[in-house]
Design a protein around this motif. Structure first.
Motif, PDB file in Angstrom:
ATOM      1  N   MET A 107      -3.870  -5.871   7.496  1.00 55.00           N
ATOM      2  CA  MET A 107      -3.052  -4.681   7.253  1.00 55.00           C
ATOM      3  C   MET A 107      -1.817  -4.790   8.145  1.00 55.00           C
ATOM      4  N   SER A 108      -1.014  -3.721   8.223  1.00 52.22           N
ATOM      5  CA  SER A 108       0.229  -3.801   9.001  1.00 52.22           C
ATOM      6  C   SER A 108       0.006  -4.320  10.419  1.00 52.22           C
TER       7      SER A 108
ATOM      8  N   LYS B  86      -0.038   4.420  -0.809  1.00 54.08           N
ATOM      9  CA  LYS B  86      -0.746   5.708  -0.727  1.00 54.08           C
ATOM     10  C   LYS B  86       0.086   6.745   0.031  1.00 54.08           C
TER      11      LYS B  86
ATOM     12  N   MET C 137     -13.540  -8.404   0.566  1.00 55.55           N
ATOM     13  CA  MET C 137     -12.552  -7.609   1.296  1.00 55.55           C
ATOM     14  C   MET C 137     -13.206  -7.076   2.563  1.00 55.55           C
TER      15      MET C 137
ATOM     16  N   VAL D 277       0.848  -1.197   0.000  1.00 59.76           N
ATOM     17  CA  VAL D 277       0.000   0.000   0.000  1.00 59.76           C
ATOM     18  C   VAL D 277       0.883   1.247   0.000  1.00 59.76           C
TER      19      VAL D 277
ATOM     20  N   ARG E   7      -3.003  -6.312   2.672  1.00 64.37           N
ATOM     21  CA  ARG E   7      -2.739  -4.953   2.179  1.00 64.37           C
ATOM     22  C   ARG E   7      -1.879  -4.249   3.217  1.00 64.37           C
ATOM     23  N   ILE E   8      -0.589  -4.100   2.916  1.00 70.55           N
ATOM     24  CA  ILE E   8       0.335  -3.609   3.939  1.00 70.55           C
ATOM     25  C   ILE E   8       1.045  -2.341   3.472  1.00 70.55           C
ATOM     26  N   GLY E   9       0.909  -1.294   4.274  1.00 72.78           N
ATOM     27  CA  GLY E   9       1.513  -0.014   3.931  1.00 72.78           C
ATOM     28  C   GLY E   9       2.640   0.376   4.856  1.00 72.78           C
ATOM     29  N   SER E  10       2.292   0.808   6.061  1.00 67.48           N
ATOM     30  CA  SER E  10       3.301   1.409   6.939  1.00 67.48           C
ATOM     31  C   SER E  10       4.431   0.451   7.328  1.00 67.48           C
TER      32      SER E  10
ATOM     33  N   ARG F 135       2.838   7.009   7.451  1.00 66.70           N
ATOM     34  CA  ARG F 135       2.398   7.959   6.420  1.00 66.70           C
ATOM     35  C   ARG F 135       2.445   9.364   6.961  1.00 66.70           C
TER      36      ARG F 135
ATOM     37  N   MET G 118     -12.244  -4.890   6.597  1.00 68.86           N
ATOM     38  CA  MET G 118     -11.324  -4.292   7.567  1.00 68.86           C
ATOM     39  C   MET G 118     -11.857  -4.537   8.964  1.00 68.86           C
TER      40      MET G 118
ATOM     41  N   ILE H 172      -7.811   0.384  -3.312  1.00 63.23           N
ATOM     42  CA  ILE H 172      -8.214  -0.210  -2.036  1.00 63.23           C
ATOM     43  C   ILE H 172      -9.136   0.709  -1.233  1.00 63.23           C
TER      44      ILE H 172
HETATM   45  C1  LIG Z   1      -4.100   2.360   4.245  1.00 67.56           C
HETATM   46  C2  LIG Z   1      -4.790   1.074   4.045  1.00 67.56           C
HETATM   47  C3  LIG Z   1      -4.128  -0.138   4.267  1.00 67.56           C
HETATM   48  C4  LIG Z   1      -2.708  -0.237   4.771  1.00 67.56           C
HETATM   49  O1  LIG Z   1      -2.621   0.224   6.084  1.00 67.56           O
HETATM   50  P1  LIG Z   1      -1.274   0.006   6.965  1.00 67.56           P
HETATM   51  O2  LIG Z   1      -1.771   0.012   8.354  1.00 67.56           O
HETATM   52  O3  LIG Z   1      -0.395   1.155   6.649  1.00 67.56           O
HETATM   53  O4  LIG Z   1      -0.691  -1.282   6.559  1.00 67.56           O
HETATM   54  C5  LIG Z   1      -4.837  -1.299   4.008  1.00 67.56           C
HETATM   55  N1  LIG Z   1      -6.094  -1.281   3.553  1.00 67.56           N
HETATM   56  C6  LIG Z   1      -6.765  -0.137   3.341  1.00 67.56           C
HETATM   57  C7  LIG Z   1      -8.156  -0.195   2.836  1.00 67.56           C
HETATM   58  C8  LIG Z   1      -6.138   1.084   3.582  1.00 67.56           C
HETATM   59  O5  LIG Z   1      -6.810   2.214   3.358  1.00 67.56           O
END
Ligand SMILES: *Cc1c(COP(=O)(O)O)cnc(C)c1O
Length: 219
Positions: free
Chosen positions: A191-192, A25, A151, A23, A207-210, A216, A153, A67
């Motif tokens: 996620m993270s 973004k 999907m 991720v 879905r992994i971002g941070s 961010r 959360m 996403i």
């Molecule tokens: C930002 C986001 C993520 C990733 O989040 P992290 O906590 O940074 O891994 C995953 N899914 C969705 C829908 C997001 O908006």
């Protein structure tokens, strides 16, 4: 740790068959390229405008996943190239995706987003809405979208039991849906902060971002 090292560490945690969406973004192209150079090809964005700009600037073998929560009037900007839309939460939105995909002569893979968290703020369908959508004649007529899975959360909480329960519920919705649509394969959850739990509960896509790119910086 570098992006490359973070990626290697996360990938070592992922069982075979679980896809990693990086991720990206709010992150600049240089950061994405660093992950790309380390072999990552699937990236997730939550704003259409940003995703379009990155698609234009970056290598064309990147698979772009949308996403975030998606507004209907934005679908047209990404219909040409988006690989997977995770957050489909209404028939109206799906209709618009179908329409825009047709213009580009393609079938756009989609996930239906389910509401599993306790918070009211998270988008998604409940079970009745899911069934109504799938049963509608409008859905059955669509030829340019393909439902690939679900999907969701989990609630943002330190309570691991609650997160586990919510993911287990999504997994059971997924298994039920599979009875109707045997071709579905994707369960996007984790996620993270919670991907370990998500994988234990049957996730096939995280879905992994941070944890890859660092925190961010929304400015
Ligand atoms: C930002 C986001 C993520 C990733 O989040 P992290 O906590 O940074 O891994 C995953 N899914 C969705 C829908 C997001 O908006």
């Amino acid at each position: 740790m570098s992006i490359k090292e973070n990626l290697a560490e996360i990938k070592a945690d992922l069982p075979k068959g679980v896809t990693l969406v990086a991720v990206s973004k709010t992150k600049p192209n240089e950061a994405i390229l660093e992950a790309y150079q380390a072999g990552q090809r699937v990236f997730g964005e939550n704003k259409v405008q940003d995703m379009v700009q990155k698609w234009e600037a970056l290598p064309k073998d990147i698979e772009w996943h949308m996403i975030g929560h998606l507004q209907r009037n934005k679908v047209k900007y990404m219909a040409e190239f988006v690989s997977l839309i995770h957050g489909v939460d209404s028939l109206k939105l799906l209709k618009e995706i179908d329409k825009q995909a047709q213009k580009h002569n393609r079938v756009i893979p989609c996930l239906l987003q389910m509401h599993i968290a306790e918070e009211d703020t998270k988008f998604g369908l409940d079970e009745d809405e899911l069934n109504a959508l799938l049963a509608s004649s409008e859905f059955k007529q669509m030829k340019h979208v393909k439902i690939m899975g679900l999907m969701g959360m989990a609630t943002f909480t330190d309570n691991e039991n609650q997160v586990r329960k919510e993911f287990a519920r999504l997994k059971s919705l997924f298994e039920n849906l599979k009875l109707q649509l045997p071709e579905i394969t994707i369960l996007s959850m984790g996620m993270s902060g919670d991907y370990g739990i998500a994988i234990a509960e049957g996730s096939t896509m995280v879905r992994i971002g941070s944890s890859i790119f660092g925190a961010r910086n929304y400015s």
